[in-house]
Write a protein that holds these residues in place. Structure first.
Motif, PDB file in Angstrom:
ATOM      1  N   TYR A 109       0.838  -1.192   0.000  1.00 21.62           N
ATOM      2  CA  TYR A 109       0.000   0.000   0.000  1.00 21.62           C
ATOM      3  C   TYR A 109       0.878   1.248   0.000  1.00 21.62           C
ATOM      4  O   TYR A 109       2.014   1.208   0.450  1.00 21.62           O
ATOM      5  CB  TYR A 109      -0.901   0.025   1.245  1.00 21.62           C
ATOM      6  CG  TYR A 109      -1.906  -1.090   1.245  1.00 21.62           C
ATOM      7  CD1 TYR A 109      -3.181  -0.889   0.751  1.00 21.62           C
ATOM      8  CD2 TYR A 109      -1.571  -2.348   1.730  1.00 21.62           C
ATOM      9  CE1 TYR A 109      -4.110  -1.919   0.736  1.00 21.62           C
ATOM     10  CE2 TYR A 109      -2.494  -3.383   1.715  1.00 21.62           C
ATOM     11  CZ  TYR A 109      -3.757  -3.164   1.212  1.00 21.62           C
ATOM     12  OH  TYR A 109      -4.670  -4.183   1.192  1.00 21.62           O
ATOM     13  N   ALA A 110       0.306   2.329  -0.496  1.00 23.95           N
ATOM     14  CA  ALA A 110       0.977   3.623  -0.435  1.00 23.95           C
ATOM     15  C   ALA A 110       0.041   4.633   0.216  1.00 23.95           C
ATOM     16  O   ALA A 110      -1.178   4.579   0.022  1.00 23.95           O
ATOM     17  CB  ALA A 110       1.362   4.100  -1.835  1.00 23.95           C
ATOM     18  N   ILE A 149       4.965  10.539  -0.073  1.00 22.69           N
ATOM     19  CA  ILE A 149       4.464   9.200  -0.393  1.00 22.69           C
ATOM     20  C   ILE A 149       5.234   8.208   0.454  1.00 22.69           C
ATOM     21  O   ILE A 149       6.464   8.209   0.463  1.00 22.69           O
ATOM     22  CB  ILE A 149       4.633   8.866  -1.888  1.00 22.69           C
ATOM     23  CG1 ILE A 149       3.949   9.928  -2.743  1.00 22.69           C
ATOM     24  CG2 ILE A 149       4.073   7.467  -2.180  1.00 22.69           C
ATOM     25  CD1 ILE A 149       4.195   9.771  -4.231  1.00 22.69           C
ATOM     26  N   SER A 150       4.487   7.396   1.177  1.00 20.70           N
ATOM     27  CA  SER A 150       5.113   6.341   1.977  1.00 20.70           C
ATOM     28  C   SER A 150       4.517   5.004   1.562  1.00 20.70           C
ATOM     29  O   SER A 150       3.363   4.923   1.139  1.00 20.70           O
ATOM     30  CB  SER A 150       4.914   6.602   3.475  1.00 20.70           C
ATOM     31  OG  SER A 150       3.543   6.748   3.796  1.00 20.70           O
ATOM     32  N   LYS A 186      -2.590  -2.512   5.475  1.00 18.16           N
ATOM     33  CA  LYS A 186      -3.438  -1.440   5.986  1.00 18.16           C
ATOM     34  C   LYS A 186      -3.330  -1.356   7.503  1.00 18.16           C
ATOM     35  O   LYS A 186      -3.419  -0.267   8.070  1.00 18.16           O
ATOM     36  CB  LYS A 186      -4.886  -1.653   5.555  1.00 18.16           C
ATOM     37  CG  LYS A 186      -5.095  -1.409   4.067  1.00 18.16           C
ATOM     38  CD  LYS A 186      -6.554  -1.348   3.681  1.00 18.16           C
ATOM     39  CE  LYS A 186      -7.177  -2.716   3.700  1.00 18.16           C
ATOM     40  NZ  LYS A 186      -8.559  -2.728   3.216  1.00 18.16           N
ATOM     41  N   GLN A 187      -3.126  -2.485   8.167  1.00 14.68           N
ATOM     42  CA  GLN A 187      -2.970  -2.478   9.618  1.00 14.68           C
ATOM     43  C   GLN A 187      -1.737  -1.681  10.038  1.00 14.68           C
ATOM     44  O   GLN A 187      -1.781  -0.920  11.008  1.00 14.68           O
ATOM     45  CB  GLN A 187      -2.882  -3.910  10.163  1.00 14.68           C
ATOM     46  CG  GLN A 187      -2.712  -3.967  11.673  1.00 14.68           C
ATOM     47  CD  GLN A 187      -3.860  -3.327  12.427  1.00 14.68           C
ATOM     48  OE1 GLN A 187      -5.013  -3.526  12.084  1.00 14.68           O
ATOM     49  NE2 GLN A 187      -3.552  -2.542  13.446  1.00 14.68           N
ATOM     50  N   VAL A 237      -5.015   6.590   0.627  1.00 15.79           N
ATOM     51  CA  VAL A 237      -4.411   5.283   0.854  1.00 15.79           C
ATOM     52  C   VAL A 237      -4.783   4.436  -0.357  1.00 15.79           C
ATOM     53  O   VAL A 237      -5.961   4.277  -0.663  1.00 15.79           O
ATOM     54  CB  VAL A 237      -4.926   4.628   2.154  1.00 15.79           C
ATOM     55  CG1 VAL A 237      -4.329   3.241   2.320  1.00 15.79           C
ATOM     56  CG2 VAL A 237      -4.615   5.517   3.359  1.00 15.79           C
ATOM     57  N   VAL A 238      -3.756   3.945  -1.043  1.00 20.88           N
ATOM     58  CA  VAL A 238      -3.997   3.203  -2.275  1.00 20.88           C
ATOM     59  C   VAL A 238      -3.304   1.842  -2.215  1.00 20.88           C
ATOM     60  O   VAL A 238      -2.253   1.694  -1.597  1.00 20.88           O
ATOM     61  CB  VAL A 238      -3.513   3.984  -3.518  1.00 20.88           C
ATOM     62  CG1 VAL A 238      -4.263   5.287  -3.650  1.00 20.88           C
ATOM     63  CG2 VAL A 238      -2.037   4.253  -3.458  1.00 20.88           C
TER      64      VAL A 238
END
Length: 95
Positions: free
Chosen positions: A2-3, A49-50, A55-56, A86-87
């Motif tokens: 995820y980013a 951007i990280s 997602k947790q 959040v992608v």
């Protein structure tokens, strides 16, 4: 994978902001599983951007006490506006 994409219109940056941003970056990378973190500022716009394994991990990071305090400061002082996306990364390639 995820980013998290953070986009903001800057109100003002001061020394406290620079120190907080550096500390948060280190926390994300060293304590919460962030695998990469990059940011840039152009004029009054900032984008960061990280990248995260789950997602947790993102949610745990979001609730970190230092991060929560920084969010309050950001809303009150540093940013005119901001947006967080959040992608899920579906494909990745490069050379």
């Amino acid at each position: 994978m995820y980013a998290v994409i953070f986009k903001a219109e800057v109100n003002e940056f001061d020394q406290a902001y620079l120190e907080t941003a550096s500390r948060l970056r280190e926390l994300a990378l060293n304590e919460y599983g962030c695998t990469e973190f990059s940011s840039c500022t152009e004029g009054k716009r900032e984008i960061a951007i990280s990248y995260w394994p789950s997602k947790q991990a993102i949610q745990t990071w979001k609730n970190d006490p230092v991060h929560l305090q920084a969010q309050k400061q950001g809303k009150a002082k540093w940013y005119k506006s901001y947006q967080v996306q959040v992608v899920e990364i579906m494909h990745q390639y490069g050379a």
